[in-house]
Design a protein around this motif. Sequence first.
Motif, mmCIF file in Angstrom:
data_model
loop_
_atom_site.group_PDB
_atom_site.id
_atom_site.type_symbol
_atom_site.label_atom_id
_atom_site.label_comp_id
_atom_site.label_asym_id
_atom_site.label_seq_id
_atom_site.Cartn_x
_atom_site.Cartn_y
_atom_site.Cartn_z
ATOM 1 N N GLU A 227 0.810 -1.219 0.000
ATOM 2 C CA GLU A 227 0.000 0.000 0.000
ATOM 3 C C GLU A 227 0.847 1.274 0.000
ATOM 4 O O GLU A 227 0.306 2.378 -0.047
ATOM 5 C CB GLU A 227 -0.966 0.010 1.184
ATOM 6 C CG GLU A 227 -2.166 -0.899 0.989
ATOM 7 C CD GLU A 227 -3.326 -0.512 1.884
ATOM 8 O OE1 GLU A 227 -3.096 0.100 2.942
ATOM 9 O OE2 GLU A 227 -4.471 -0.808 1.512
ATOM 10 N N ALA A 228 2.158 1.126 0.067
ATOM 11 C CA ALA A 228 3.041 2.283 -0.078
ATOM 12 C C ALA A 228 3.143 2.643 -1.561
ATOM 13 O O ALA A 228 2.792 1.846 -2.434
ATOM 14 C CB ALA A 228 4.413 1.966 0.501
ATOM 15 N N PRO A 229 3.618 3.841 -1.886
ATOM 16 C CA PRO A 229 3.718 4.226 -3.298
ATOM 17 C C PRO A 229 4.630 3.291 -4.093
ATOM 18 O O PRO A 229 5.587 2.733 -3.552
ATOM 19 C CB PRO A 229 4.303 5.648 -3.237
ATOM 20 C CG PRO A 229 3.942 6.155 -1.883
ATOM 21 C CD PRO A 229 3.988 4.952 -0.983
ATOM 22 N N ALA A 230 4.315 3.126 -5.367
ATOM 23 C CA ALA A 230 5.239 2.468 -6.288
ATOM 24 C C ALA A 230 6.298 3.488 -6.692
ATOM 25 O O ALA A 230 6.017 4.685 -6.800
ATOM 26 C CB ALA A 230 4.495 1.960 -7.513
ATOM 27 N N LEU A 231 7.509 3.011 -6.908
ATOM 28 C CA LEU A 231 8.621 3.887 -7.271
ATOM 29 C C LEU A 231 9.097 3.517 -8.672
ATOM 30 O O LEU A 231 9.482 2.375 -8.917
ATOM 31 C CB LEU A 231 9.757 3.738 -6.261
ATOM 32 C CG LEU A 231 10.940 4.695 -6.397
ATOM 33 C CD1 LEU A 231 10.487 6.145 -6.242
ATOM 34 C CD2 LEU A 231 12.011 4.353 -5.356
ATOM 35 N N ILE A 232 9.055 4.495 -9.577
ATOM 36 C CA ILE A 232 9.429 4.264 -10.967
ATOM 37 C C ILE A 232 10.803 4.869 -11.227
ATOM 38 O O ILE A 232 11.047 6.032 -10.899
ATOM 39 C CB ILE A 232 8.412 4.902 -11.931
ATOM 40 C CG1 ILE A 232 7.019 4.295 -11.720
ATOM 41 C CG2 ILE A 232 8.843 4.717 -13.381
ATOM 42 C CD1 ILE A 232 5.919 5.050 -12.428
ATOM 43 N N ALA A 233 11.690 4.068 -11.786
ATOM 44 C CA ALA A 233 13.002 4.553 -12.216
ATOM 45 C C ALA A 233 13.080 4.408 -13.727
ATOM 46 O O ALA A 233 12.965 3.307 -14.260
ATOM 47 C CB ALA A 233 14.114 3.745 -11.549
ATOM 48 N N GLU A 234 13.247 5.547 -14.402
ATOM 49 C CA GLU A 234 13.346 5.529 -15.862
ATOM 50 C C GLU A 234 14.157 6.738 -16.297
ATOM 51 O O GLU A 234 13.921 7.856 -15.833
ATOM 52 C CB GLU A 234 11.954 5.579 -16.500
ATOM 53 C CG GLU A 234 11.997 5.388 -18.003
ATOM 54 C CD GLU A 234 10.765 5.942 -18.708
ATOM 55 O OE1 GLU A 234 10.507 5.497 -19.826
ATOM 56 O OE2 GLU A 234 10.101 6.827 -18.151
ATOM 57 N N GLY A 235 15.119 6.500 -17.159
ATOM 58 C CA GLY A 235 15.912 7.603 -17.684
ATOM 59 C C GLY A 235 16.649 8.394 -16.623
ATOM 60 O O GLY A 235 16.857 9.598 -16.767
ATOM 61 N N GLY A 236 17.031 7.740 -15.536
ATOM 62 C CA GLY A 236 17.769 8.405 -14.480
ATOM 63 C C GLY A 236 16.911 9.165 -13.490
ATOM 64 O O GLY A 236 17.421 9.717 -12.508
ATOM 65 N N ALA A 237 15.587 9.197 -13.719
ATOM 66 C CA ALA A 237 14.678 9.914 -12.817
ATOM 67 C C ALA A 237 13.891 8.920 -11.965
ATOM 68 O O ALA A 237 13.581 7.812 -12.409
ATOM 69 C CB ALA A 237 13.720 10.783 -13.620
ATOM 70 N N LEU A 238 13.574 9.326 -10.730
ATOM 71 C CA LEU A 238 12.740 8.532 -9.833
ATOM 72 C C LEU A 238 11.423 9.258 -9.609
ATOM 73 O O LEU A 238 11.414 10.468 -9.323
ATOM 74 C CB LEU A 238 13.437 8.316 -8.482
ATOM 75 C CG LEU A 238 14.658 7.404 -8.447
ATOM 76 C CD1 LEU A 238 15.237 7.380 -7.033
ATOM 77 C CD2 LEU A 238 14.300 5.997 -8.885
ATOM 78 N N ARG A 239 10.308 8.527 -9.710
ATOM 79 C CA ARG A 239 8.989 9.117 -9.489
ATOM 80 C C ARG A 239 8.148 8.163 -8.649
ATOM 81 O O ARG A 239 8.130 6.967 -8.903
ATOM 82 C CB ARG A 239 8.278 9.399 -10.811
ATOM 83 C CG ARG A 239 8.994 10.387 -11.722
ATOM 84 C CD ARG A 239 8.261 10.560 -13.036
ATOM 85 N NE ARG A 239 8.930 11.490 -13.922
ATOM 86 C CZ ARG A 239 9.892 11.157 -14.771
ATOM 87 N NH1 ARG A 239 10.320 9.901 -14.829
ATOM 88 N NH2 ARG A 239 10.447 12.067 -15.549
ATOM 89 N N GLU A 240 7.428 8.721 -7.675
ATOM 90 C CA GLU A 240 6.511 7.938 -6.856
ATOM 91 C C GLU A 240 5.087 8.044 -7.416
ATOM 92 O O GLU A 240 4.678 9.115 -7.880
ATOM 93 C CB GLU A 240 6.506 8.435 -5.409
ATOM 94 C CG GLU A 240 7.707 8.021 -4.596
ATOM 95 C CD GLU A 240 7.502 8.307 -3.107
ATOM 96 O OE1 GLU A 240 6.546 9.037 -2.762
ATOM 97 O OE2 GLU A 240 8.298 7.803 -2.298
#
Length: 307
Positions: A227-240
Amino acid sequence: MVGNGVASIGECMLELSGQTGPNWRMGFAGDTFNTLWALHALSPDRPATYVSAFGDDPFSQGQIAFFAENGIGIGSSPVIPGARPGLYAITLTGAERSFTYWRSDAAARQLASDPAALSKNLENQELVYFSGITLAILDEAPRKALLAAVAKARSAGSLIAFDPNYRPRLWRRREDARAAIVEALAVTDIALPTFPDEQTLFGDDTPQATADRLGQLVREVVVKNGEAPALIAEGGALREVAAIHVAVPVDTTGAGDSFNGGYLAARLAGHSPQEAARRAHRVAAAVVQVRGALAPFETLRAAFDKL
């Protein structure tokens, strides 16, 4: 030029889900099949193939018929005389599940016994998906054959997605799991790990540590964390991307697998990783509100398309 089909490789078992009293409900499920089920529900125009090996017993025949009734084929997967599917039973404490397995001689352990048939199943697929459980049920030689077939499909233009899905009981040694998963990541385009698994296997302290480590190996990483945020790593950037809280979940079986199916369906439809994760969270939230690993197609579609 690849086609527009999707193929998922692994083991689909007989699933016994507990009801009140002595009665049990039998269905069919397994991590890579659960993902294909959601992916197929959300991308119904794409040919869907479940790549495995099957027995010739009535339960295997019923399994193959169930796939066909729902628009999922088995391609050139071998049907092995005298073999049979694995079996597991789910017991629930509230919505949390525990599993008991009978799978040591399952037919799916021979899914790479015919490398030519395996490669044929992966030809011209737009997406090929597999997991750490797919690796774990294979001995070393067939595991190498599987990864070679996946690498061949990737070099021909298929997009490869992989969930490390570490299950300690399926591996003889932790080191074997680590080595096999790292090999798989080397032929992967989209990695879909779950943080607690990665913490157990690789000692990551945080989801960001998982994303950073895998981001050096794979171009697109989505770290799931309940239930915590998913963390996306793409192109050197991290996004929740925030998850969706379900106040009273019914059964959490298959939630992460369905997230994967929703994410991959959205990415194939051209959505950004962030939008794909938002849709995938909605799909996972819908799945935990039904019993068993497979939610009805219409339930999955309604969640995926919800504004």
